[in-house]
Design a protein around this motif. Sequence first.
Motif, short mmCIF file in Angstrom:
data_model
loop_
_atom_site.label_atom_id
_atom_site.label_comp_id
_atom_site.label_asym_id
_atom_site.label_seq_id
_atom_site.Cartn_x
_atom_site.Cartn_y
_atom_site.Cartn_z
N GLU A 168 0.82 -1.21 0.00
CA GLU A 168 0.00 0.00 0.00
C GLU A 168 0.86 1.26 0.00
O GLU A 168 0.54 2.24 -0.66
CB GLU A 168 -0.93 0.00 1.22
N GLY A 169 1.91 1.23 0.79
CA GLY A 169 2.82 2.36 0.80
C GLY A 169 2.32 3.59 1.52
O GLY A 169 2.94 4.65 1.42
N ARG A 170 1.20 3.46 2.25
CA ARG A 170 0.69 4.63 2.97
C ARG A 170 0.97 4.49 4.45
O ARG A 170 0.59 3.49 5.06
CB ARG A 170 -0.80 4.81 2.71
N LEU A 171 1.57 5.51 5.01
CA LEU A 171 1.88 5.50 6.44
C LEU A 171 1.10 6.59 7.15
O LEU A 171 0.75 7.61 6.56
CB LEU A 171 3.37 5.77 6.68
N ALA A 172 0.84 6.36 8.43
CA ALA A 172 0.33 7.42 9.31
C ALA A 172 1.39 7.67 10.36
O ALA A 172 1.94 6.73 10.95
CB ALA A 172 -0.98 6.98 9.97
N ILE A 173 1.70 8.94 10.60
CA ILE A 173 2.74 9.33 11.55
C ILE A 173 2.19 10.40 12.48
O ILE A 173 1.52 11.32 12.03
CB ILE A 173 3.99 9.86 10.81
N SER A 174 2.46 10.24 13.78
CA SER A 174 1.94 11.21 14.74
C SER A 174 2.90 11.36 15.91
O SER A 174 3.79 10.52 16.11
CB SER A 174 0.57 10.76 15.24
#
Lengths: 358, 358
Positions: A69-75
């Motif tokens: 998918e190649g989608r990351l979430a960063i927080s």
Amino acid sequence: MTDTRADFEGAVCPVPLSHKDQIVIGHGSGGKMTHDLIKGVFHSRLSNPALLAGNDAATLTLPPGARLEGRLAISTDSHIVSPLFFPGGDIGRLAVSGTVNDVCTSGAIPLFLTAGFILEEGLPVETLERVAQSMADTAAEAGVEVVAGDTKVVEKGKADGLFINTAGVGWIPAGREIGGELARPGDVILLSGPIGDHGIAVLAARGQLGLETNIQSDVAPLNGLIHSLLAAAPHTHVLRDPTRGGLATTLNEIAVQSNVCLWLEEAAVPVRPEVRAVCELLGFDPLYIANEGKLVAVVPPEEADAALAAMRSHPLGNQAVQVGEVRADPQRRALLHTSIGGTRVLDMLAGEMLPRIC
Amino acid sequence: MTDTRADFEGAVCPVPLSHKDQIVIGHGSGGKMTHDLIKGVFHSRLSNPALLAGNDAATLTLPPGARLEGRLAISTDSHIVSPLFFPGGDIGRLAVSGTVNDVCTSGAIPLFLTAGFILEEGLPVETLERVAQSMADTAAEAGVEVVAGDTKVVEKGKADGLFINTAGVGWIPAGREIGGELARPGDVILLSGPIGDHGIAVLAARGQLGLETNIQSDVAPLNGLIHSLLAAAPHTHVLRDPTRGGLATTLNEIAVQSNVCLWLEEAAVPVRPEVRAVCELLGFDPLYIANEGKLVAVVPPEEADAALAAMRSHPLGNQAVQVGEVRADPQRRALLHTSIGGTRVLDMLAGEMLPRIC
């Protein structure tokens, strides 16, 4: 670096405390004392290959789905709660849960956390050990790994015991499009349970209320609850955990991001009687009190029943209810339909009601 | 929340400072004041789509190479430097450079940063603006984006102005195997330039030395230098930036991780005369002073010349030199071959020489 303890004669004499008992400036040197502290306090509790490798950055391999998918979430989230320990939780559980929740409310599966500690000289090492253990327990509960850390020490009086920053990385599975800008008129607003527990529990733990309460913080990682919810309602539009600023501020944020009206039914919002009593006594509105283990979900009407049932089947959502709906107008507003039948604008929290709660 | 200013008669009267001038507790509420601060100070400087989306987590797409390889480097660093501004840099440049350097010394290409701010009540907003601008400039220099942030406020006296935590994510291209455990006997040790500048510059900026110096901190992001180095010496074994604990501690860490001996030629280690003079005056050893823009590279002998030439061709490495070599024995030791011909064990920094330098 000394402590006074009564000796057997009743006289008070200074007894030097070693760096094994409390944090000293040398623990932040980056040298041997830092290494010993990290090994003694953190490695024995937060052990994993990336952390133990001891390089300046953790080297990690993404799971196959994440690579595809190649989608990351960063927080990221810094935690400054006072006191460090409170009924239902502590700064360690808060630091892990807070960032896990920020990552997973984007629809992501949280994978990795980093932890940065700012320690005040004089902090008991035993306190740090309890916090590290709580972080380890909460990380295990959430299924995430703490892969990188940092420890700094400031002089006595230059910080308040212990601050923890956590940052988190997760991956977003195919087809998940969740964000504060995606609420649509007709959507229903679900809430996973009673509000205000965390803020009032922390406030009560300061011992300044002059009253005893049994209120426990709700601090918990929400990724399990969200997993259940999204399996039942895959077209969920918005997920948010109403922390600082409370439910009212969260609804305002969504209204502005989505250019819609968030309509809240006051009578539907669950508040524990003890929390309501403290709020009435002190003049607080529970809608503005922070939560650390509650979920707001904005879901399309056709998936609302399934979403609610899924939330109720999870221990952290067994008191889930519908609390409102999304309307077209007035845009960028949250409106409260009050228990007595009136309607008023529900503003964003303006200043600060309860500082240092997370 | 008041400031005293002389009026035209020379009398001193209190002039209230608004929340536009300095940080107040409400800036940490998560409500309207927090939103206004973030919009006014951060969004205008650190703008990018992920940050501006305003969700609890930034949603990001990995570049194709990162997806193919699937290997990430993740790191975190908290910054507590005092004073906040010093010759050659400030806490903002330090916070970006420090984490970029931790990520890229794993061989990774840094992509994304998070930033967590802990602000002390009373901090001038103008100070925060200068720091945010410096972070933006340094992020642009390094080619990374600050994609997520968090702001907390503690009461006056509960922190020292401003602490910043940064976490960073990068991706590791195919074939790069770089780590502290990969040093091999026969490898050469390269150093990108003179040591001790950062630590002494910060110390001098405190005004407690009683002497004037022209020493500037070397704080800088090293990913450009590392990019040049790895193009010329793709089989580089170890990269490390010798920060807290200095060069001596870094060499010790590599010796322990790789089970080898790091042999350092004292006469080959560049130290600016001004830094050496301050160190001699105060009894410090430059080998233990922190750097924030220097690179240690351990490379196989067949690539040493190419590596050195590549470092020297980059502005941040134009004084690069070979400072030692890796030997088989004694294992897990750094040895110093002194300028006068003796040999001694170079220990890890034991306690703390200079606190609050990064």
